[in-house]
Write a protein that holds these residues in place. Structure first.
Motif, PDB file in Angstrom:
ATOM      1  N   LEU A 179      23.437  61.569  85.511  1.00  0.00           N
ATOM      2  CA  LEU A 179      23.032  60.683  86.605  1.00  0.00           C
ATOM      3  C   LEU A 179      24.215  60.411  87.535  1.00  0.00           C
ATOM      4  N   ALA A 180      25.373  60.109  86.924  1.00  0.00           N
ATOM      5  CA  ALA A 180      26.553  59.835  87.756  1.00  0.00           C
ATOM      6  C   ALA A 180      26.952  61.078  88.539  1.00  0.00           C
ATOM      7  N   ALA A 181      26.885  62.245  87.882  1.00  0.00           N
ATOM      8  CA  ALA A 181      27.280  63.477  88.562  1.00  0.00           C
ATOM      9  C   ALA A 181      26.399  63.735  89.785  1.00  0.00           C
ATOM     10  N   ALA A 182      25.162  63.194  89.754  1.00  0.00           N
ATOM     11  CA  ALA A 182      24.256  63.377  90.889  1.00  0.00           C
ATOM     12  C   ALA A 182      24.496  62.341  91.983  1.00  0.00           C
ATOM     13  N   GLY A 183      25.530  61.482  91.826  1.00  0.00           N
ATOM     14  CA  GLY A 183      25.898  60.587  92.918  1.00  0.00           C
ATOM     15  C   GLY A 183      25.608  59.118  92.694  1.00  0.00           C
ATOM     16  N   SER A 184      25.139  58.737  91.526  1.00  0.00           N
ATOM     17  CA  SER A 184      24.859  57.318  91.269  1.00  0.00           C
ATOM     18  C   SER A 184      26.104  56.621  90.716  1.00  0.00           C
ATOM     19  N   ALA A 185      26.097  55.305  90.864  1.00  0.00           N
ATOM     20  CA  ALA A 185      27.159  54.493  90.258  1.00  0.00           C
ATOM     21  C   ALA A 185      26.619  53.915  88.956  1.00  0.00           C
ATOM     22  N   VAL A 186      27.370  54.088  87.866  1.00  0.00           N
ATOM     23  CA  VAL A 186      26.871  53.674  86.551  1.00  0.00           C
ATOM     24  C   VAL A 186      27.879  52.734  85.893  1.00  0.00           C
ATOM     25  N   VAL A 187      27.378  51.630  85.328  1.00  0.00           N
ATOM     26  CA  VAL A 187      28.214  50.738  84.521  1.00  0.00           C
ATOM     27  C   VAL A 187      27.680  50.786  83.095  1.00  0.00           C
ATOM     28  N   VAL A 188      28.538  51.160  82.155  1.00  0.00           N
ATOM     29  CA  VAL A 188      28.151  51.196  80.748  1.00  0.00           C
ATOM     30  C   VAL A 188      28.930  50.107  80.022  1.00  0.00           C
ATOM     31  N   ILE A 189      28.210  49.081  79.564  1.00  0.00           N
ATOM     32  CA  ILE A 189      28.846  48.021  78.769  1.00  0.00           C
ATOM     33  C   ILE A 189      28.628  48.395  77.311  1.00  0.00           C
ATOM     34  N   SER A 190      29.707  48.493  76.544  1.00  0.00           N
ATOM     35  CA  SER A 190      29.524  48.944  75.169  1.00  0.00           C
ATOM     36  C   SER A 190      30.633  48.420  74.282  1.00  0.00           C
ATOM     37  N   GLN A 191      30.297  48.194  72.996  1.00  0.00           N
ATOM     38  CA  GLN A 191      31.326  47.814  72.023  1.00  0.00           C
ATOM     39  C   GLN A 191      31.802  49.027  71.247  1.00  0.00           C
ATOM     40  N   ASP A 192      31.208  50.181  71.535  1.00  0.00           N
ATOM     41  CA  ASP A 192      31.552  51.390  70.807  1.00  0.00           C
ATOM     42  C   ASP A 192      32.619  52.154  71.598  1.00  0.00           C
ATOM     43  N   LEU A 193      33.850  52.100  71.113  1.00  0.00           N
ATOM     44  CA  LEU A 193      34.946  52.690  71.887  1.00  0.00           C
ATOM     45  C   LEU A 193      34.797  54.195  72.033  1.00  0.00           C
ATOM     46  N   ASP A 194      34.258  54.863  70.999  1.00  0.00           N
ATOM     47  CA  ASP A 194      34.046  56.303  71.109  1.00  0.00           C
ATOM     48  C   ASP A 194      33.125  56.608  72.286  1.00  0.00           C
ATOM     49  N   GLU A 195      32.087  55.804  72.388  1.00  0.00           N
ATOM     50  CA  GLU A 195      31.132  55.993  73.487  1.00  0.00           C
ATOM     51  C   GLU A 195      31.800  55.750  74.844  1.00  0.00           C
ATOM     52  N   ILE A 196      32.567  54.648  74.906  1.00  0.00           N
ATOM     53  CA  ILE A 196      33.250  54.318  76.162  1.00  0.00           C
ATOM     54  C   ILE A 196      34.126  55.494  76.610  1.00  0.00           C
ATOM     55  N   TYR A 197      34.901  56.040  75.668  1.00  0.00           N
ATOM     56  CA  TYR A 197      35.784  57.149  76.027  1.00  0.00           C
ATOM     57  C   TYR A 197      35.000  58.404  76.373  1.00  0.00           C
TER      58      TYR A 197
ATOM     59  N   ASP B 123      30.366  44.798  55.128  1.00  0.00           N
ATOM     60  CA  ASP B 123      29.331  45.505  55.874  1.00  0.00           C
ATOM     61  C   ASP B 123      29.813  45.727  57.311  1.00  0.00           C
ATOM     62  N   GLU B 124      30.151  46.959  57.649  1.00  0.00           N
ATOM     63  CA  GLU B 124      30.627  47.349  58.986  1.00  0.00           C
ATOM     64  C   GLU B 124      31.639  46.341  59.535  1.00  0.00           C
ATOM     65  N   PRO B 125      32.752  46.142  58.821  1.00  0.00           N
ATOM     66  CA  PRO B 125      33.657  45.056  59.217  1.00  0.00           C
ATOM     67  C   PRO B 125      34.397  45.319  60.526  1.00  0.00           C
ATOM     68  N   THR B 126      34.597  46.570  60.900  1.00  0.00           N
ATOM     69  CA  THR B 126      35.446  46.820  62.067  1.00  0.00           C
ATOM     70  C   THR B 126      34.657  46.928  63.359  1.00  0.00           C
ATOM     71  N   SER B 127      33.313  46.853  63.279  1.00  0.00           N
ATOM     72  CA  SER B 127      32.543  47.059  64.505  1.00  0.00           C
ATOM     73  C   SER B 127      32.798  45.956  65.513  1.00  0.00           C
ATOM     74  N   VAL B 128      33.344  44.826  65.074  1.00  0.00           N
ATOM     75  CA  VAL B 128      33.568  43.726  66.006  1.00  0.00           C
ATOM     76  C   VAL B 128      35.055  43.472  66.247  1.00  0.00           C
ATOM     77  N   LEU B 129      35.905  44.371  65.780  1.00  0.00           N
ATOM     78  CA  LEU B 129      37.345  44.105  65.866  1.00  0.00           C
ATOM     79  C   LEU B 129      38.016  44.989  66.913  1.00  0.00           C
ATOM     80  N   THR B 130      39.119  44.480  67.459  1.00  0.00           N
ATOM     81  CA  THR B 130      39.955  45.325  68.300  1.00  0.00           C
ATOM     82  C   THR B 130      40.726  46.280  67.374  1.00  0.00           C
ATOM     83  N   PRO B 131      41.253  47.370  67.919  1.00  0.00           N
ATOM     84  CA  PRO B 131      42.016  48.297  67.070  1.00  0.00           C
ATOM     85  C   PRO B 131      43.142  47.606  66.303  1.00  0.00           C
TER      86      PRO B 131
END
Lengths: 517, 305
Positions: A455-473, A172-180
Motif C-alpha cells: 500500500l505504501a509503495a503505491a503512494g499512501s502514507a501508513v502509520v503502524v503502531i505496534s509493540q512487536d519490534l520485529d514487525e516495526i523493523y 507467561d510471555e514476560p518480555t512482550s511488554v518490556l524494553t530491550p
C-alpha cells in the motif's frame, strides 16, 4: 529455604511432569495429550504460536483450569491442582501475561496476598524492598500501582512470586511488554533463579530469546506437543518450522520508489482522557509522506491507544493539530476523515473493528458506509457490501466456513485479515493501524505486513503502531517511539539500532541519554 | 434552644441515611452494585416495627430489621453472584419486591404507634450546656452509626480482610487468580450491606417516626446510593455527606414552616435535587473522585472452568 538438587542420585524425578494432559473447551481441544517434564535448575521454554495451547497448559499447572483428562506429577507423585492456592502451597509460582495486580493498592499491599495474613504490612514492605533489591528489581513498596510503568508492574509480579520461595516459576510471555534493556535485567534475574536450583518455565514465541536463555524447549502446535529439544542446538529457523509446521514466508521489501508530499501530519497534539487509567498525549508531532511507513514503537500502555484514537477521530482536537492531505481534520469525525481518504484499523478486532454477532457483509457497512456510500438515502446497499466482502475474502485468503459467515465464527487470524483487508480494499491515501498482527499466526502476519508495504509503495502514507519490534523493523521506513504519551522524533530504520530504540522506548528523547532510571 | 432542636432533628434525619449508605459502601467496595437499598430499607423498617410491637422490645426490633435486610440481600447475592445475573436489573427488581412485600407484612400494623427508642442519658455529661443534649443524649442507633463508620474505616483501610475485600472489588479476575475467594467475599459484603440497610429502615420505623406506613422509606434508599458515590467510597466522607443531606431535609421542613414563598412540592424535592447536584459535581472531578472507585463495580464474575 532453597530447593536443593542432590547430584549423587542418578536421576531424580522431574520437578513437575504431565502425562497425556488434555483440555477441552466445549468442542475445541486446547491441549491434546501433552507430556512435558521440567527439572529443577533448568530454564524450560514453552514455545508455540498464539493459540497453540501454551496458556491453557500453564493455567492447568497453576490450578486455574482443571484438565479434562491426563495427569500432573509433582516431584514424581500424582497431584490434583484444583486451585491456585493449592499450586502455590506445593511451591509453584506464576507471573501472569495479563498482570494480576490491583490498581488501587500499593506495591506492598499487592504483594501481601502472596503471604500469610499474620504478617504485618510494615514487615512486608521491608521484605519487598530487600528481595526486590537483592534480585536487581528495585521497587518502592509504598508506591500506588496505577503510577507504575509496565516494566515496574512486572517486577511487582515477580517479587510477589519470589516472596513465597517457589520451586517452580512460570512466566507467561514476560518480555512482550518490556524494553530491550528491561529484558536484559529480567534474564539476569532468571539466570540467578536457575543457579539457586529453581525451575523456570518460560513461555514465549520469541525464538532468539529462547535460544539464548533456555536449556530445554517444548514446542506446541495446535494443542499438541510436536517436539522437545535443546534450543541451543537449533536455529531460529528450525524452531520456527517446528512451531508453524511449514517454512516461514518472508516479507518482500518495497521496490525503490519516490516519496510523495506529506499526507498525514500531527502538530503538537496534547490530550487526556477523563478516565483514571489513561495516558495523556503530550505535544505529539509527526509527519508521514506518501510512499512511506512510519512505525510507532512502544511498551504497552504508553499512549498508543490514545494516539490511534486521536488520529481516527474518536475525539476532537484543535482543527490544525491533525492534517490529512493538507486539510485540517482535528475537529472532524471518523466518517468525515474516512471520506477524505483515510482508513483506520483499531487494536481490538472483536468489539472495535468488528461485531461478532453480525455477518462479514454487515461488518463491511460498519466502517465503509460513509466512504463507499453503502447506505444511499438511508437504505442498505446489501449487494455492494457483499461484493466488497467477497473481494476482501478472496484477496486476503480469509478462511471462512461460508460465503458470508458471522464474524464470531472466524479465527483470530482470519478475522484480522478481514478487518485489515476491508480498509485496504479502498486503497486509502492514509492508513493508521494499531497492532496489525497481534495474536495472529505467522502466515497471516506475513500477508498483512506485505499488504501494508505494498500500500505504501503505491503512494499512501501508513502509520503502524505496534509493540512487536520485529514487525516495526520489518515494515517501517522510519521509526518513532512513544513513551508516557510523548512521541520521539522519527529516525530512519537503517540508522536505528535496537539498543537505541530501547532507550527511546524508555523515554530518553534522542536515545543518546543513557540514564535509564 | 432553637439551634439545638434543629441539630437534633438533623441527626435523626441523617442516621438512617448513614446506616444504609455505609452498608452499600462496603458492598460496592467488593465490586457489587446493589440498587435494592430502598427495598431492603422498607423490609427492615416493617420487620423492625412488627417485631418491636409484638415483643415490646426495641432491641429485638432493631435486630429483626437487620436480619430481614440481610435475608433480602441474600436473595440478591444468590442471583447476582451465584447465577451471575445483571446487577442493575436485579437490584431494581429487589427494590420493587421489597417495597411490595413490606406493604403486605405491614398491613396489620398501620395506625399502631409506639414510643420512640429511648435516649441514652449519661449522668452529668447529658446536662452539659450547649453540647450536652446533642453529644450525650442520643438513642443507641445514632452512636451505632458513628461506631460503624469508624469500624468500616478501620476494616477497609487497616485490616487484612478489608484489603482482600478491596482487591476483590478492584479486579475479581486477579483476586481469583491469587486464590482469594471472590464469591464468599461478595456474599458477605452484600449481606453486610443488607443488614445495614435493614438497620437504616429500623431507625425510620422505631425512632424517626415510630410507626409504620406504606412507602415510609420515601426514596431514602436512593439517596443512600447517591451518598456512596458522593463520598467517593470513603466512610468518614460518607458520614459527613449523610449529615449534609439530613440538614437539607430538615431545612426544607423549617423553610416551609417559616412560610417561605416557594411551592412546598419544590421544597420537598430539595434533598433529591441536592443529590443530583452532588453527583454532577463529583463526576466533574474525574481522577480525584475515581481514585477509590472499585474498578469491578457492577461486573459479574464468572470463573473459567
Amino acid at each position: 529455604m532453597q530447593p536443593s538438587v542432590d547430584p549423587s542420585s542418578p536421576s531424580p524425578p522431574p520437578l513437575i511432569e504431565t502425562v497425556a494432559l488434555t483440555k477441552h473447551f466445549g468442542s475445541v481441544t486446547a491441549n491434546d495429550g501433552i507430556d512435558i517434564a521440567v527439572r529443577a535448575g533448568e530454564i524450560h521454554a514453552l514455545l508455540g504460536e498464539n493459540g497453540a495451547g501454551k496458556s491453557t497448559l500453564v493455567k492447568m499447572l497453576f490450578g486455574v483450569l482443571q484438565p479434562t483428562s491426563g495427569e500432573i506429577r509433582w516431584e514424581g507423585e500424582p497431584v490434583i491442582l484444583d486451585s491456585p492456592a493449592g499450586a502455590q502451597a506445593l511451591g509453584i509460582g506464576m507471573v501472569f501475561q495479563h498482570f494480576s495486580l490491583f490498581e488501587a493498592l500499593t506495591v506492598a499491599e499487592n504483594v501481601a496476598f502472596a503471604l500469610p495474613d499474620t504478617m504485618p504490612l510494615r514487615q512486608i514492605a521491608a521484605e519487598v524492598r530487600e528481595i526486590s533489591e537483592s534480585y536487581g528489581l528495585p521497587l518502592d513498596p509504598h508506591a500506588p500501582m496505577h503510577r507504575l510503568s509496565v516494566g515496574e508492574r512486572q517486577r511487582v509480579e515477580i517479587v510477589r512470586c519470589l516472596m513465597r520461595q517457589p520451586k517452580l516459576i512460570i512466566l507467561d510471555e514476560p518480555t512482550s511488554v518490556l524494553t530491550p534493556q528491561e529484558t536484559e535485567g529480567l534474564f539476569e534475574t532468571l539466570e540467578r533463579l536457575k543457579r539457586e536450583g529453581r525451575a523456570v518455565l518460560y513461555i514465549s514465541h520469541r525464538l532468539s530469546e529462547v535460544k539464548r536463555l533456555c536449556d530445554t524447549a517444548t514446542v506446541l502446535r495446535q494443542g499438541r506437543k510436536v517436539a522437545t529439544c535443546d534450543p541451543r542446538q537449533e536455529t531460529p529457523g528450525s524452531l520456527a518450522r517446528m512451531m508453524i509446521g511449514s517454512e516461514v514466508r518472508e516479507v518482500k521489501p518495497a521496490p525503490a520508489h519516490e516519496l510523495g508530499p506529506v499526507r498525514l501530519s500531527v502538530d503538537r497534539l496534547s490530550w487526556r482522557k477523563p478516565e483514571v487509567q489513561s495516558v495523556a498525549l503530550r505535544d505529539v508531532s509527526l509527519e508521514v509522506r506518501g510512499g512511506e511507513i512510519l512505525g510507532v514503537a512502544g511498551v504497552a500502555g504508553n499512549g498508543q491507544e490514545e494516539l490511534f484514537q486521536a488520529l481516527a477521530g474518536f475525539f476532537t482536537s484543535a482543527p490544525d493539530a491533525i492534517r490529512i492531505d493538507g486539510r485540517d481534520v482535528g475537529k472532524l469525525d471518523v466518517n468525515t476523515r474516512r471520506r477524505l481518504g483515510a482508513a483506520f484499523v483499531p487494536e481490538q478486532r472483536m468489539g472495535e473493528a468488528a461485531v461478532g454477532e453480525l455477518h462479514l457483509s454487515e461488518n463491511t457497512f460498519l466502517s465503509l458506509h460513509a466512504s463507499e456510500d453503502l447506505a444511499p438515502r438511508g437504505w442498505l446497499a446489501m449487494s455492494r457490501a457483499r461484493a466488497i466482502t467477497r473481494r476482501v475474502i478472496e484477496r486476503f485468503d480469509v478462511r471462512a466456513g461460508s460465503a458470508d459467515p458471522l464474524a464470531s465464527t472466524l479465527s483470530g487470524g482470519n478475522l484480522q485479515k478481514y478487518v485489515v483487508g476491508r480498509e485496504l480494499s479502498r486503497s486509502p491515501g492514509v492508513l493508521v493501524v494499531n497492532q496489525p498482527t497481534w495474536g495472529v499466526d505467522a502466515g497471516a502476519a506475513t500477508m498483512i505486513r506485505q499488504a501494508l508495504i505494498d500500500l505504501a509503495a503505491a503512494g499512501s502514507a501508513v502509520v503502524v503502531i505496534s509493540q512487536d519490534l520485529d514487525e516495526i523493523y520489518e515494515v517501517s521506513d522510519r521509526i518513532a517511539a512513544i513513551s508516557h504519551g510523548r512521541l520521539s522524533a522519527a529516525r530512519p530504520v537503517r540508522e536505528l539500532t535496537v539498543e537505541t530504540l530501547g532507550l527511546m522506548m524508555a523515554g530518553a528523547e534522542s536515545g543518546e541519554a543513557a540514564h535509564a532510571p | 434552644m432553637w439551634a439545638e432542636a434543629i441539630i437534633l432533628t438533623v441527626i435523626t434525619a441523617a442516621t438512617p441515611l448513614a446506616l444504609a449508605a455505609l452498608g452499600e459502601l462496603v458492598t460496592e467496595r467488593s465490586g457489587v452494585l446493589n440498587l435494592g437499598v430502598e427495598g431492603m430499607m422498607a423490609v427492615g423498617a416493617v420487620t423492625a416495627f412488627a417485631v418491636a410491637v409484638t415483643t415490646g422490645s426495641g432491641a429485638a426490633g432493631i435486630l429483626a430489621g437487620a436480619m430481614a435486610g440481610a435475608a433480602l440481600s441474600l436473595i440478591f447475592a444468590f442471583l447476582t453472584i451465584t447465577l451471575a445475573t445483571n446487577q442493575v436489573a436485579t437490584g431494581l427488581a429487589l427494590t420493587l419486591f421489597g417495597l411490595g412485600i413490606s406493604g403486605v407484612i405491614g398491613d396489620g400494623f398501620v395506625g399502631i404507634s409506639r414510643p420512640p427508642l429511648p435516649q441514652l442519658e449519661i449522668p452529668g455529661l447529658s446536662d452539659l450546656p450547649l453540647v450536652g443534649r446533642i453529644l450525650f443524649r442520643q438513642d443507641a442507633m445514632v452512636y451505632l452509626s458513628i461506631a460503624l463508620t469508624a469500624g468500616v474505616w478501620w476494616f477497609l483501610s487497616r485490616s487484612r480482610q478489608g484489603l482482600k475485600l478491596r482487591a476483590v472489588g478492584d479486579s475479581h479476575a486477579s483476586a481469583h487468580a491469587l486464590g482469594l475467594n471472590v464469591m464468599l467475599t461478595r456474599y458477605l459484603a452484600v449481606m453486610f450491606g443488607g443488614a445495614c440497610a435493614g438497620l437504616g429502615g429500623a431507625y425510620l420505623s422505631l425512632a424517626y417516626t415510630p410507626m409504620w406506613i406504606d412507602d415510609m422509606t420515601a426514596g431514602r434508599g436512593w439517596i443512600a446510593l447517591a451518598l456512596v458515590v458522593f463520598a467517593t467510597w470513603m466512610p468518614w466522607r460518607l458520614l459527613a455527606g449523610a449529615y449534609l443531606f439530613g440538614a437539607i431535609t430538615i431545612l426544607q421542613f423549617h423553610a416551609q414552616g417559616a412560610g417561605i414563598g416557594l411551592p412546598s412540592q419544590l421544597m420537598s424535592s430539595l434533598p433529591y435535587l441536592a443529590t443530583i447536584v452532588a453527583l454532577v459535581l463529583i463526576s466533574g472531578r474525574g481522577r480525584l473522585a475515581l481514585r477509590h472507585t472499585p474498578l469491578s463495580l457492577g461486573k459479574s464474575f464468572v470463573p473459567e472452568r
